[in-house]
Design an enzyme around this catalytic site. Sequence first.
Site, mmCIF file in Angstrom:
data_model
loop_
_atom_site.group_PDB
_atom_site.id
_atom_site.type_symbol
_atom_site.label_atom_id
_atom_site.label_comp_id
_atom_site.label_asym_id
_atom_site.label_seq_id
_atom_site.Cartn_x
_atom_site.Cartn_y
_atom_site.Cartn_z
ATOM 1 N N TYR A 1 0.854 -1.188 0.000
ATOM 2 C CA TYR A 1 0.000 0.000 0.000
ATOM 3 C C TYR A 1 0.889 1.237 0.000
ATOM 4 C CZ TYR A 1 -3.961 -2.972 1.475
ATOM 5 O OH TYR A 1 -4.937 -3.932 1.575
ATOM 6 N N LEU B 1 -18.513 -1.433 2.495
ATOM 7 C CA LEU B 1 -19.307 -0.384 1.846
ATOM 8 C C LEU B 1 -19.145 -0.428 0.330
ATOM 9 C CD1 LEU B 1 -18.801 2.634 4.283
ATOM 10 C CD2 LEU B 1 -20.626 0.921 4.242
ATOM 11 N N ARG C 1 -16.605 -0.293 -1.645
ATOM 12 C CA ARG C 1 -15.702 0.749 -2.175
ATOM 13 C C ARG C 1 -16.346 2.124 -2.221
ATOM 14 N NH1 ARG C 1 -10.917 -2.112 -2.032
ATOM 15 N NH2 ARG C 1 -11.107 -4.061 -3.152
ATOM 16 N N GLY C 2 -17.355 2.346 -1.402
ATOM 17 C CA GLY C 2 -18.003 3.650 -1.348
ATOM 18 C C GLY C 2 -19.409 3.658 -1.909
ATOM 19 N N SER D 1 -21.834 3.735 0.812
ATOM 20 C CA SER D 1 -21.592 4.770 1.818
ATOM 21 C C SER D 1 -22.784 5.701 1.978
ATOM 22 C CB SER D 1 -20.362 5.604 1.439
ATOM 23 O OG SER D 1 -20.626 6.373 0.263
#
Length: 333
Positions: free
Chosen positions: A56, A208, A210-211, A214
């Site tokens: 990362y 979520l 990846r959004g 959300s």
Amino acid sequence: METRKLGRTGPAVSALGLGAMGMSDFYGPADEAEGVATIHAALDAGVNLIDTGDFYGSGHNELMIGRALRDHKREDVVISVKFGGMRTPGGGFQPVGVDVGAAAVKDRLAYTLRRLGTDYVDVYRPARLNPAIPIEETVGAIKEMIDEGYVRHVGLSEVGAETIRKAAAVHPVADLQIEYSLMSRGLEERILPVTRELGIGVTAYGVLSRGLLSGHWRADRELSVGDFRGHAPRFQGENLDANLRLVEALREIAEEQEATVAQVAIAWVLGRGDDIVPLVGARTRERLAESLAAPRVTLTARVLARIEAAVPAEAVAGTRYNTGGMASLDSEQ
């Protein structure tokens, strides 16, 4: 914060973990100072599980976590690390797969320990299966690192039932890390029964989606350079429109529960079993605070039925990764 145990042999962890990936990579530019503040806020709230990967930000994520934990007692934090992703200087991934051979286990762990500023990792896991490298070789090398005190537990990531059995025959496995959400339920049929049979926990990322789940995503959102969602099938064209319609159906239920869409989505994963620990990928303290309220959301059987009717797995449009990404997932084969 409620605690859960990662499988029969793993550590006790907070019911919600913090996934730190987005603080360094894959979702466009991130604010490092806010990332550190978010880690501190999570720890203050009782979150003790932090998940990262040595690739990362090509090591940046581990360095940031090391700085954030500098003034905390090491034994109070459970650090989970994925390894093996091979990067290029330009930030891309090398096309040769993941390096998870025995020598790589030890070499990459050495760098991880230095970047994190610690002398052991709680859970160490190959990021993906490399079909050319037997999982027994990888787990055997991690076992050696456990015997030498550099690692506490073996973890796995995105592997299927057969691979899980092979790994567990070499050494007890604490947990499988795999995407799990209302929009990604592929593990339920074949994988989850095996982890439960063998006493292996699940740390669920992408709760979520990846959004998408959300409640904050808009169809006209412009993505920055480096945000992989710009190429993810679920975020494209008609797929995105269809998926956002599912989110709006979920929003109606969430509002009736006096909760946000994200809180209901996280609460749904929490309710799938005490052996499952959702990882929330909050990059800011604001989003973290929203996620941390999810355990207080009570979902009755009637509400659960409505949620699953509002977001049926078969109605989700698009795969979670592109064709190449899906091909690299042993869990999807």
